[in-house]
Scaffold this active site. Structure first.
Site, PDB file in Angstrom:
ATOM      1  N   ASN A 206      -4.419   6.074  -5.325  1.00 18.07           N
ATOM      2  CA  ASN A 206      -3.264   6.884  -5.733  1.00 18.07           C
ATOM      3  C   ASN A 206      -3.067   6.748  -7.235  1.00 18.07           C
ATOM      4  OD1 ASN A 206      -1.495   4.534  -6.263  1.00 18.07           O
ATOM      5  ND2 ASN A 206      -1.844   4.199  -4.084  1.00 18.07           N
ATOM      6  N   ASP A 302       1.646  -3.164   6.568  1.00 21.09           N
ATOM      7  CA  ASP A 302       2.832  -2.922   5.731  1.00 21.09           C
ATOM      8  C   ASP A 302       3.104  -4.215   4.961  1.00 21.09           C
ATOM      9  OD1 ASP A 302       5.348  -2.560   4.678  1.00 21.09           O
ATOM     10  OD2 ASP A 302       6.028  -1.353   6.378  1.00 21.09           O
ATOM     11  N   LYS A 338      12.036  -2.527   6.863  1.00 20.30           N
ATOM     12  CA  LYS A 338      11.194  -3.563   6.254  1.00 20.30           C
ATOM     13  C   LYS A 338      11.897  -4.910   6.163  1.00 20.30           C
ATOM     14  CE  LYS A 338       8.588  -0.078   3.788  1.00 20.30           C
ATOM     15  NZ  LYS A 338       7.312  -0.171   4.499  1.00 20.30           N
TER      16      LYS A 338
END
Ligand SMILES: Cc1cc2nc3c(=O)[nH]c(=O)nc-3n(C[C@H](O)[C@H](O)[C@H](O)COP(=O)(O)O)c2cc1C
Length: 393
Positions: A206, A302, A338
């Site tokens: 990215n 994650d 999260k």
């Protein structure tokens, strides 16, 4: 008592360095002045020696204490280096790592907090080289006390007038005050992009530049923290005072960060972790001649959620949410999903901030407040973020 090295360069505003020195002394600082040769044409070293009660350095070979290299000695003992006034020449030299006189040599030998107050003719100030140097110095962590607009000594009108003495003194004292706020704390930062290999020459990645993570590392170091920076591939210059751990993939980043999380007090997930990785790594190179390939993807771990689970109960974990819009809903949701203390929302649809850019604007979302940073260089946003998230010592 704190030690300030006051660097004075050859501007017509040199005389105001005398007031800066005196005002810092009134605020309980030991002030040691280092003049450039040009500055010594405007103000005599003897004047500063009389005002400060300290020897004054000018030449690279000055040695007030025999057998000690003054540029190293002073750099080691300084709690802050304030360059005021800073000429266009000194800014360009500081930005490029020159060490051809005492002040630049000392500055290069010093890696603590720095304050820079430019003063010059408005055209010199607006010059692209001067502006680029200022941006480079600021990105490396220096606090800039911006010059004022108005009539300057050469008869022109514009930005270039040295900031008020009090503003320069306040900036110096402010930097000194914050320099101990994270002493004894460990800050863990994930930064940059990850790369997920498809074959031996291609990868999924990215646009993250790693500039925000680098800025956070610098700001935390400036505040006295021990810093572990787990970084994906980046060309951004990273602060040498941090423990650097280079990784490539999300899984490598997770493993590296997990091995440090147990000792961390503040954890920032500034990395733009690839959400997916190719299910299979093709060895060699996928060939066009073999037809259109299908790349099956699997979900990556994650990282910030895993770090939040593994972090000590007293630690604060701050996630970043790079979102393609200013809507804070995702940030609010991530807070719960999260299990983190806060989420820093970054609107990456705004071309002036976020990915690749030098500036940022963050909205910090916690369970009880939503606050927005100034739109400012990433280092300024980094200090803002640390102020918002640091527990009092
Ligand atoms: C009277 C006079 C005033 C000056 N004022 C400034 C100034 O305000 N800012 C600046 O950048 N340069 C100024 N200069 C030019 C610098 O003194 C010159 O670029 C010098 O090489 C700077 O050296 P230094 O950066 O090592 O101090 C001035 C020069 C003269 C002769």
């Amino acid at each position: 008592m704190k030690t300030v090295v006051l660097g004075v360069s050859g501007s017509v505003a040199c005389y105001r360095a005398c007031d800066i020195a005196r005002e810092l002394m009134r605020n309980d600082c030991r002030v040691r002045v280092c003049l450039t040769h040009a500055a010594s044409k405007f103000v005599s070293p003897s004047l500063f020696e009389a005002l400060t009660g300290q020897p004054c350095l000018v030449s690279a070979f000055d040695e007030p204490e025999q057998g000690r290299m003054a540029h190293i000695d002073w750099a080691r003992e300084a709690d802050v280096v304030t360059v005021a006034p800073a000429t266009a020449n000194i800014l360009n030299k500081l930005a490029n790592g020159y060490a051809d006189d005492m002040l630049t040599t000392l500055a290069l030998a010093y890696d603590g907090p720095t304050v820079v107050a430019p003063a010059m003719n408005p055209t010199m100030f607006g010059n692209e080289t001067t502006q680029a140097s200022l941006r480079a110095i600021e990105a490396r962590g220096a606090s800039i006390v911006w010059p004022q607009s108005g009539d300057v000594a050469c008869g022109e009108n514009g930005q270039g007038k040295l900031a008020a003495v009090q503003d320069i003194v306040d900036a110096t004292l402010g930097v000194l005050a914050r320099s101990k706020t994270l002493v004894g704390k460990t800050v863990l930062i994930t930064s940059g992009p990850t790369q997920e290999p498809i074959d031996d020459v291609r990868f999924l990645s990215n646009r993250s530049s790693g500039k925000m993570g680098a800025a956070l590392a610098r700001a935390a170091l400036d505040r006295g923290a021990s810093v572990v920076l787990v970084t994906g591939p980046t060309n951004t210059v990273l602060p040498s005072g941090a423990t650097l751990v280079w990784v490539r993939t999300a899984r490598e980043m997770l493993a590296a960060a997990m091995s440090h999380v147990g000792n961390s007090d503040l954890i920032f997930g500034a990395a733009a972790v690839s959400d997916f990785s190719p299910a299979m790594l093709v060895s060699g190179k996928i060939r066009k001649a073999d037809g259109l390939p299908t790349v099956a993807l699997v979900v990556n771990p994650d990282i910030i959620a895993e770090l939040a689970k593994a972090a000590p109960a007293s630690a604060r974990v701050i996630a970043f949410a790079a979102e393609p819009n200013p809507d804070l809903e995702v940030a609010r949701r991530k807070l719960e999903e999260k299990g983190v203390y806060a989420v820093a929302h970054n609107d990456v649809s705004d071309a002036g901030i976020g990915f690749e850019s030098d500036d940022n604007e963050l909205t910090l979302v916690t369970r009880d407040r939503e606050v927005r940073s100034p739109r400012a260089p990433k280092i300024v946003c980094a200090h803002w973020l640390l102020e918002q998230t640091t527990l009092p010592n």
